[in-house]
Design a protein around this motif. Sequence first.
Motif, mmCIF file in Angstrom:
data_model
loop_
_atom_site.group_PDB
_atom_site.id
_atom_site.type_symbol
_atom_site.label_atom_id
_atom_site.label_comp_id
_atom_site.label_asym_id
_atom_site.label_seq_id
_atom_site.Cartn_x
_atom_site.Cartn_y
_atom_site.Cartn_z
ATOM 1 N N LEU A 182 21.433 -34.941 8.004
ATOM 2 C CA LEU A 182 22.763 -35.299 7.262
ATOM 3 C C LEU A 182 23.451 -34.177 7.276
ATOM 4 O O LEU A 182 24.788 -34.333 7.576
ATOM 5 C CB LEU A 182 22.094 -35.674 5.856
ATOM 6 C CG LEU A 182 22.869 -36.368 4.780
ATOM 7 C CD1 LEU A 182 23.139 -37.792 5.541
ATOM 8 C CD2 LEU A 182 22.200 -36.637 3.530
ATOM 9 N N SER A 183 22.815 -33.001 7.264
ATOM 10 C CA SER A 183 23.865 -31.895 7.062
ATOM 11 C C SER A 183 24.369 -31.047 8.310
ATOM 12 O O SER A 183 25.306 -30.736 8.642
ATOM 13 C CB SER A 183 23.291 -30.883 6.237
ATOM 14 O OG SER A 183 22.827 -31.432 4.937
ATOM 15 N N PHE A 184 23.472 -31.202 9.500
ATOM 16 C CA PHE A 184 23.635 -30.592 10.703
ATOM 17 C C PHE A 184 24.263 -31.476 11.722
ATOM 18 O O PHE A 184 24.766 -30.954 12.532
ATOM 19 C CB PHE A 184 22.436 -30.088 11.075
ATOM 20 C CG PHE A 184 21.530 -29.274 10.347
ATOM 21 C CD1 PHE A 184 22.074 -28.600 9.235
ATOM 22 C CD2 PHE A 184 20.561 -28.717 10.659
ATOM 23 C CE1 PHE A 184 21.555 -27.421 8.483
ATOM 24 C CE2 PHE A 184 19.634 -27.853 9.697
ATOM 25 C CZ PHE A 184 20.264 -27.240 8.642
ATOM 26 N N VAL A 185 24.087 -32.796 11.625
ATOM 27 C CA VAL A 185 24.686 -33.664 12.677
ATOM 28 C C VAL A 185 26.209 -33.887 12.268
ATOM 29 O O VAL A 185 26.464 -34.383 11.010
ATOM 30 C CB VAL A 185 24.069 -34.901 12.906
ATOM 31 C CG1 VAL A 185 24.534 -35.942 13.517
ATOM 32 C CG2 VAL A 185 22.539 -34.648 13.128
ATOM 33 N N GLU A 198 15.358 -35.659 7.447
ATOM 34 C CA GLU A 198 16.526 -36.503 7.019
ATOM 35 C C GLU A 198 17.762 -35.651 6.516
ATOM 36 O O GLU A 198 19.031 -35.855 7.061
ATOM 37 C CB GLU A 198 16.398 -37.387 5.768
ATOM 38 C CG GLU A 198 15.459 -38.898 6.329
ATOM 39 C CD GLU A 198 15.372 -39.971 5.371
ATOM 40 O OE1 GLU A 198 16.106 -40.600 4.740
ATOM 41 O OE2 GLU A 198 14.013 -40.038 5.112
#
Lengths: 783, 373
Positions: free
Chosen positions: A351-354, A347
Motif C-alpha cells: 500500500l505504501s511502497f507501490v 499489504e
Amino acid sequence: MTPRLILVPVRHHSPACARLVRALLRLHRPAAVAVELPADLQPVAPLLGDARLQPPAALFALGDAASGGRSAFYPLAAFSPEWVALQEAAAAGVTATFIDLAQTRRAAMAEQPAVDPVPGLLPVWDERPLATASGMAAFTAATGRSDFNAAWDAAVEAQPFAAADPQPLLDRLHRLAELLRDAPPMGGEVLTVAREDAMAEALRLLLARHGDGPVLAVVGALHAPAILARLATAGWQPSEPPPAAGSVTGYLVPWDHARLEAASGYRAGLVQTGWYLRSWQASDSERDADSLHGEARRFLLQVSRAARAAKLSQPPALPEVVEAALAARRLAALRGGIAPTRSDTVEAAALSFVRGARDPDGTAILALIDTLLQGEGRGAVPEGLGRPPLVDDMRRRAAALGLDLTYPDAQRLRLDALKTAQEQPLARFLAQLDLLDIGFAHRMAGPDLLTATDLTRRSEDWIWRWTPEVEARLIERAMLGADVPSAAAGQVLVSMAAVEPWAALDRLSALLVRAVLADLSALVEPLTAALAQAVATETRLQPLAAVLVRLEALLATAEALGLGADAAACVGALLAPVFTAACLALPDAVPHDDLQPSPGDSLRLLRRLASAPAELAAWGVAPLPRTLLVQAAELALARQPPAPLWLQGACRALHFAITGGDAVALGAALAGPLAGTLPPDEGCAALEGALAVDRTLVWQFPQIAAAVSRGVASLQEDAFLAALPHLRLAFSALTPAEIARLVETLDPQPHGVTAPLPDAAPLEAPLQALLRRDGLHAPEAPT
Amino acid sequence: MPTPAVPTAQRLPAERRFAEELALLAAEDSQPRPPGWQLSPQAVRRFILGDGGRISAKYVGEPGLVERCIVTLMGQRGLLLVGEPGTAKSMLSELLAAAISGDSTLTVQGSSGTTEDHVRHGWNYALLIGEGPGRRALVPSPVLRAMESGRLVRFEEITRCPAEVQDVLISLMSERLMQIAELGDDGTVLARPGFNIVATANLRDRGTHELSGALKRRFAFETVPPIADFAAELALVAREVSRLAAADAVPAAALLDLEALEVLVTAMRELRSGLSRQGAALERPTAVLSAAEGVAVGHAALLDAVHFGNGRLGGAEVARHLVGAVLQDDPSNAGPLRKYLMAVARPRADEGSIHWRGFAAAAQARLTERDAA
C-alpha cells in the motif's frame, strides 16, 4: 499442578508452537519427551539431539527392499516444535521417544494411496486439512481473514507469549485442534487410525513407565484430539498393528528453507517461510506486543534498504516506511489483531511502497518483498552424524577435486576433452556419480561416446548442483558400497543383472562406455563377455551397428581415456563378432528413420571398418573380413522376395564402392525405378539408398550422373513435381560443393548468358541506344 | 388506478439511503474514532461489508481491500481506486465518504472540462466587483469545503482531468493547506482533521491523462477487481435491479425471476472472462461487461417485460438489452457474440432451459435486425 501428560498439538513449522514447547519443557522438566516420528527411526533420536547439527535438516528414512523400498523425509527447521523438543530434551539428558507408527508397518497399509507424484522426494507430513476442514474454514471466516494461513498467523503467531505462562497458548491450540475433528484422514482412514492407535499406545506405555510423569508429547494438531480421546477412554485397547516388513534406517540430510515453502509442493509447507524464520530469530522464547510491532518495522526497513541496494529508481524513503508501519498497525487493529501479521505487513508495504497500479517500480518492490520473504539458507549435518560412509566419501572426494558443495545454486564446469592430469580424476568422479544416477551432475555438451557425436570437440561442459535430494539419493545407494567407485561398480553390476533381453545390446554397451569413462576397468571384461553373448542372438542390423559405433568410439579414444591394455584388448576383441553379426543381419535390414544409427549410417560404418585395416591395427585389432560385407550385399540383392528398393540401391552402392564394377550398370539400376510407374517415393528409394552409402557416386562417375539425369528428364511434369520432394531428400546427403561438382558433371558449359541470344538480336541495337541516352551503357571494351 | 408516490430524488446519496444503519452504527460504536471521523474504522468496515444482521452488505468483494482503503484514509495519503469500469469504485468511494464523513456529496467530477477552479475555488464576480476579494465573494470548491470541514472529498475519474488540473492536488495533499492569495493574511486555509481525498480512475478509458510521479506518490493505489464469485455477483445484480424496480414503482406482480437474471449474469461473466462454465475458451468482446452493466441491462430488461411484454422478466428480454450492451459502438463485437450464441447459448437452449431458449432466439433475432439495418 502439572498434569501427567502434556500433549502439545502443533503445526510442524510454527515458531509460536516451538516457543510453547520450549517454555513447557523448561517449566515442567518432563521425565519423558515424545515426538510424532516413526518408532523404528528411534536409533536416530540421539543424533537429532546433537547440538552440532545445524537446522534445517531432514530425517531421511530409507527402507530396504523387504519393506517395499519406501523412503520418507521429515524436515525440521529451527522453528519446528519437534526440533526444539529433540534438542531441549537432549540438553536435559532425556532421549526423546519416537511414538508414531513404525515406517516398516506402513508399507502393509493397502489403503494408503500413492499420493506422492515423486515418491520419496516430498516430505510426508501433510497439514492440508488445517486449511480445508470445515471447522477450520469456519475459524478462518470468523477471524475475517482471507485464508487459513492469515487466520493462523493472527490467532497464534502474532500473539504475545510469556514463557512463564504458556497455558493460554496451549489451551488455544487444543481448541483449534478440536476444530479438526471432522478433518478427512490423510493417507487413508486405516492408516490414520493405526497411527493414532500407535501414538496413544506409546504414550500410555511412557506414562506407565514414568509414574507421575510428566510426559510431554509433541504431535500434529490433526491427531491430538483423537489421541487424547483414546487415552481418556477407560479400557481402551489399540487395534492390532499392521505387520512389519523389512527394516528401515534413518539418516540425516541437510535441508533448506526454500523446501519448507508450500509452493515447493510440501503439504505441511509454509507461505513465505522467511517471515517465520525472522520471527524465530527475533525471539525464540518471549514475545510482547512491542516486539511483535518491531518485527513488522524491521521488515519494512529491510525492504527499504534492499530497494536501495537493488538500485530501484524510487526506493521507499523513511517517511514511507513510517507510514507503512502505521498502516500495518492500523490494519492489524482493524482486523482485531494485537500486532501486524505477515499478511498485514506485506499489504501495508504494498500500500505504501507501490506508487501506481502498473508502475514498474511498484512491481519491482513487490517482487523484492516476495524475495525477502522466501526462506534462505540451508542446514548442515556434520561428518559421521547419521550419514552413511558413502556420503562422507563423496563429500571428501568432491572437496579434494575442488567442488564446493556449500553452493546452493547450480555450478558450471568445463573440462578439456584431452583431459589434463588434474582433470582426469574429476571427469572420472563425475562419470561415477553419473552411473549412480543421483542427479548431481549433467553433461551439457562435449564429445559423447554413447552416440559417437561431437567426438572432435575440445571441451566438455557440465552443470552440477548439490541439493538435499541428491544427498538423499546418494544415501539410497549407500548399500552399494562404502565409497563412490565401489558404489558405482556395484550399480553397474545391479544394472547388468536387470538388463531386459530386448534391449540388452543397447544397455550393456552403454554400461560398458560409462564404466570405461568412470575408470571401472575391472568391469570391462564381464561387460564385454555379456555383450558377446547378447550379440550372438541379435539378428537386427541397427542394434548391432549401434554397438559398433560405441566400440569404435571407445577404441578411438582409449588412450585419452587412459584405458588399460587389457581392457582395450577386451573391447577390440568384441569388434569382429559384432561386425560379423552385422554383416549377417544386412540382407534383412529394414529401412527406418527413427532409430540411430540410421541404415545409411550403419552401412557406411561397416564399409569404413572393413576398409581401414591400418586404423584397426593401431587399436590392436585384426583386419575385419571385407569379403563378408561384399557377400552380405550380394545376398541382399539376390534375396527373394526382393529387398526394398532403398536397400537394393544401398547394397549396389556398397558393392560398387568396395569391389568397383560397371558404373553404367549401377547408373541404370538407380535410374530405372525413377522412370517407371512406381509411386514417387519408391521410384527415388534406390537412388536415396545409394547416396546414403556413398554420396560421391553421382559426381565422381559421370555415367551414373548422366543416367540419373536422363531418368529425371524422362519424367512428365506431374510425375516430376511428385518426385521432387523425394529427389531433394535423396540429394540432401550432398554438400553444397558436391552439388556444384554434380552440376559441372552434368553440364560442363559455363553458366550465365555471355552472348546475345539470336532471338534478341533485333532488340539489341535499340536497347543499347536507350542505355547510352540514359548514361547507363557499359564502358566500351578496349580494342 | 392509484398514482404511485413520486420520490423526492432519483437517487439519494448513501448517507441518506442508509441513514438508519449509520445512526445505529454510531450509537453502538464504542471503538475510538480517528479525528474528524463520524465512525470508528471498525464501524466503517461493518457499514460497507455488513454484519449479516441489521447492517446490510453494500460492497461485494474482498474484505481486505475495504480494510486497506479504510487504513489508507486514516493516514496522510489519498486513496486512488483504479479498475475496470463498473467495478463499483465510485460506489465504494461513496460508501467510504458516507461512513467516514457522513457526507458523500463533496465530489469533483473529473472531465476534460475540469479546470483549476473546480479544484480550488471560484468567485462570485458580482460580489467580487462590488466588495472586492473576500470570503463572501469566494465560491469554494468541494475540495476547499472538505478541507474546511474535515471531511472526505471524492474526485471521480481523476485521470480524465488535464495534468495541470491534477497537479493542483500535489501541494494541497502534501501541505494540507490551500493558499488563496486574494484574501491576503486570511487566505491560508488549513485542512481540518478528517480531510482526505478518495479518487477513482478507470483502466480502460481512452484519452486519459497519466498521473504525474509526484501525484502518484501522494496516493495509495488500490485496484478494485470485478466480482470473483458468481453467486455474489448474481445476488448483487438481483438486489440492485429490485431496488431500481421498486423506485420505478414496478408492480409487485413483475417479481424478478432469478433464473432469468442468472442467464444474464452467466452470459456477462462468460463473455467478460472469455471462459464458459464448461471451461471452453471464448472470444472476448471489447465491451465492458461489469456487474454495474449487468444491473443496467437487468433493469432495462425488466422494464421492457413490464411495459411491453407479458410482465415477467425472461431470457428474451435479457437478450434484447444485452446485445446492445455487448455491441456498443464497435461492430466487431458482433463476432464474439455470434460465436457465443452458437457454442454456448444454443446448446443450453437445446438442453431444455426455457430462459436460454428465449435468450438464444431473441439475441439471434436482434443481431439479424441489426445486420438488415
